[in-house]
Design a protein around this motif. Structure first.
Motif, mmCIF file in Angstrom:
data_model
loop_
_atom_site.group_PDB
_atom_site.id
_atom_site.type_symbol
_atom_site.label_atom_id
_atom_site.label_comp_id
_atom_site.label_asym_id
_atom_site.label_seq_id
_atom_site.Cartn_x
_atom_site.Cartn_y
_atom_site.Cartn_z
ATOM 1 N N ALA A 133 0.832 -1.211 0.000
ATOM 2 C CA ALA A 133 0.000 0.000 0.000
ATOM 3 C C ALA A 133 0.864 1.257 0.000
ATOM 4 O O ALA A 133 0.567 2.235 -0.684
ATOM 5 N N SER A 134 1.952 1.229 0.766
ATOM 6 C CA SER A 134 2.837 2.399 0.807
ATOM 7 C C SER A 134 3.563 2.589 -0.526
ATOM 8 O O SER A 134 3.723 3.716 -1.005
ATOM 9 N N LEU A 135 3.989 1.486 -1.133
ATOM 10 C CA LEU A 135 4.701 1.599 -2.410
ATOM 11 C C LEU A 135 3.765 2.104 -3.510
ATOM 12 O O LEU A 135 4.184 2.801 -4.437
ATOM 13 N N GLN A 136 2.488 1.773 -3.388
ATOM 14 C CA GLN A 136 1.481 2.239 -4.338
ATOM 15 C C GLN A 136 1.320 3.759 -4.240
ATOM 16 O O GLN A 136 1.174 4.463 -5.233
ATOM 17 N N LEU A 137 1.387 4.232 -3.008
ATOM 18 C CA LEU A 137 1.113 5.639 -2.712
ATOM 19 C C LEU A 137 2.333 6.536 -2.896
ATOM 20 O O LEU A 137 2.196 7.751 -2.992
ATOM 21 N N ILE A 155 11.175 -3.461 -2.422
ATOM 22 C CA ILE A 155 11.238 -2.891 -3.759
ATOM 23 C C ILE A 155 9.950 -3.247 -4.502
ATOM 24 O O ILE A 155 9.429 -4.357 -4.341
ATOM 25 N N ARG A 156 9.407 -2.285 -5.249
ATOM 26 C CA ARG A 156 8.368 -2.634 -6.231
ATOM 27 C C ARG A 156 9.020 -2.558 -7.597
ATOM 28 O O ARG A 156 9.441 -1.484 -8.042
ATOM 29 N N THR A 157 9.151 -3.703 -8.247
ATOM 30 C CA THR A 157 9.870 -3.771 -9.519
ATOM 31 C C THR A 157 9.017 -3.162 -10.633
ATOM 32 O O THR A 157 7.827 -2.887 -10.443
ATOM 33 N N GLY A 158 9.623 -2.986 -11.783
ATOM 34 C CA GLY A 158 8.906 -2.468 -12.948
ATOM 35 C C GLY A 158 7.698 -3.322 -13.307
ATOM 36 O O GLY A 158 6.724 -2.822 -13.892
ATOM 37 N N GLY A 160 5.726 -4.600 -11.128
ATOM 38 C CA GLY A 160 4.732 -4.455 -10.055
ATOM 39 C C GLY A 160 4.862 -5.490 -8.958
ATOM 40 O O GLY A 160 4.037 -5.560 -8.057
ATOM 41 N N GLU A 161 5.932 -6.292 -9.027
ATOM 42 C CA GLU A 161 6.154 -7.293 -7.990
ATOM 43 C C GLU A 161 6.776 -6.616 -6.764
ATOM 44 O O GLU A 161 7.638 -5.736 -6.922
ATOM 45 N N ILE A 162 6.340 -7.035 -5.560
ATOM 46 C CA ILE A 162 6.911 -6.440 -4.345
ATOM 47 C C ILE A 162 7.768 -7.483 -3.630
ATOM 48 O O ILE A 162 7.292 -8.569 -3.297
ATOM 49 N N SER A 184 11.815 1.209 -10.798
ATOM 50 C CA SER A 184 11.402 0.585 -9.536
ATOM 51 C C SER A 184 11.155 1.639 -8.452
ATOM 52 O O SER A 184 11.613 2.773 -8.564
ATOM 53 N N ARG A 185 10.413 1.225 -7.421
ATOM 54 C CA ARG A 185 10.166 2.096 -6.258
ATOM 55 C C ARG A 185 10.691 1.400 -5.010
ATOM 56 O O ARG A 185 10.627 0.167 -4.930
#
Ligand code: ZN
Length: 248
Positions: A133-137, A155-158, A160-162, A184-185
């Protein structure tokens, strides 16, 4: 600009000094994810030291709780006992510094700083599912957090995997080096300076170099026994003293 990342110092002056010495010359500015006090024997000295370093900082749940006893309802009995003791040790100036620490998220041009998560300063992010949820935001590609006392993060990869940040994201030939990928995030936890809980008792910290697109996760030994001796003299709970030897 190179940033030294500090979190969860928890009144451990020996650990803080060891980190500052180890990182000396490697950074230009400090980001701090909160929890200056609670648990350890030197709350006043740690508040003074941090205040003089002028970091960009957010408050932690312990910083909040020593000033507001109603928050202590959420603490376990040992943390509560340490919070009561801490409150007695702080001068009115030190309490005022803690009182005006901003609540996260602190959104800076190159990164965001929080204590627990982007949604809630008191939320613990232990697993990828919780981090989603935090990586989404996330406003920035990189968010720094603390609170769990576990060095690493997510990490949230390109695609969308966390995933948790560990091998293979950390380069094998340069231990602790995370190269930040543009698609990535990241939720980065530098680990706890003063009370690590990832089974490594050494003080944890990190260095963020935006121009190099990298984060270095680091550890340094500090005189744990000195801190433990001070805690014994202060009459702080045995469990809080012993956990420093094992880092959990
Ligand atoms: Zn903490």
């Amino acid at each position: 600009m190179r940033y030294l990342l500090l979190s969860d110092i928890h009144s451990n002056l020996e650990a803080l000094e060891a980190v500052l010495e180890e990182a000396s010359g490697e950074y230009d500015s400090i980001l701090c994810c909160g929890d200056l006090v609670g648990y350890g024997p030197d709350p006043g000295a740690v508040v003074d030291r941090i205040r003089d370093l002028k970091p960009r900082i957010v408050r932690g749940n312990h910083d909040k709780a020593v000033l507001n006893l109603s928050e202590l309802a959420y603490f376990n009995p040992l943390a509560r006992a340490a919070a009561f003791w801490t409150r007695e040790q702080l001068s009115s100036e030190q309490k005022e510094y803690l009182r005006i620490l901003p609540q996260g998220p602190l959104i800076l041009p190159e990164a965001t700083v929080v204590h627990g998560s982007l949604l809630d300063e008191d939320e613990y992010l232990f697993a990828p599912l919780e981090a989603g949820a935090s990586l989404q935001l996330a406003w920035n590609a990189v968010t720094f957090m603390g609170h769990t006392h576990v060095q690493g993060g997510f990490i949230r990869t390109g695609d969308g995997e966390i995933l948790p940040i560990r091998h293979p994201f950390l380069q094998a030939d340069k231990p602790g080096l995370l190269s930040l990928l543009p698609d990535s995030r990241y939720l980065i936890n530098p680990g706890s300076v003063g009370q690590p809980r990832d089974r490594d008792p050494r003080a944890a910290f990190a260095i963020f170099e935006p121009l190099e697109n990298c984060v270095k996760y680091l550890r340094v030994e500090y005189p744990v026994k000195t801190t433990q001796e001070k805690m014994r003299k202060a009459g702080l709970p045995d469990y809080l003293i012993e956990r420093l030897s094992v880092g959990k």
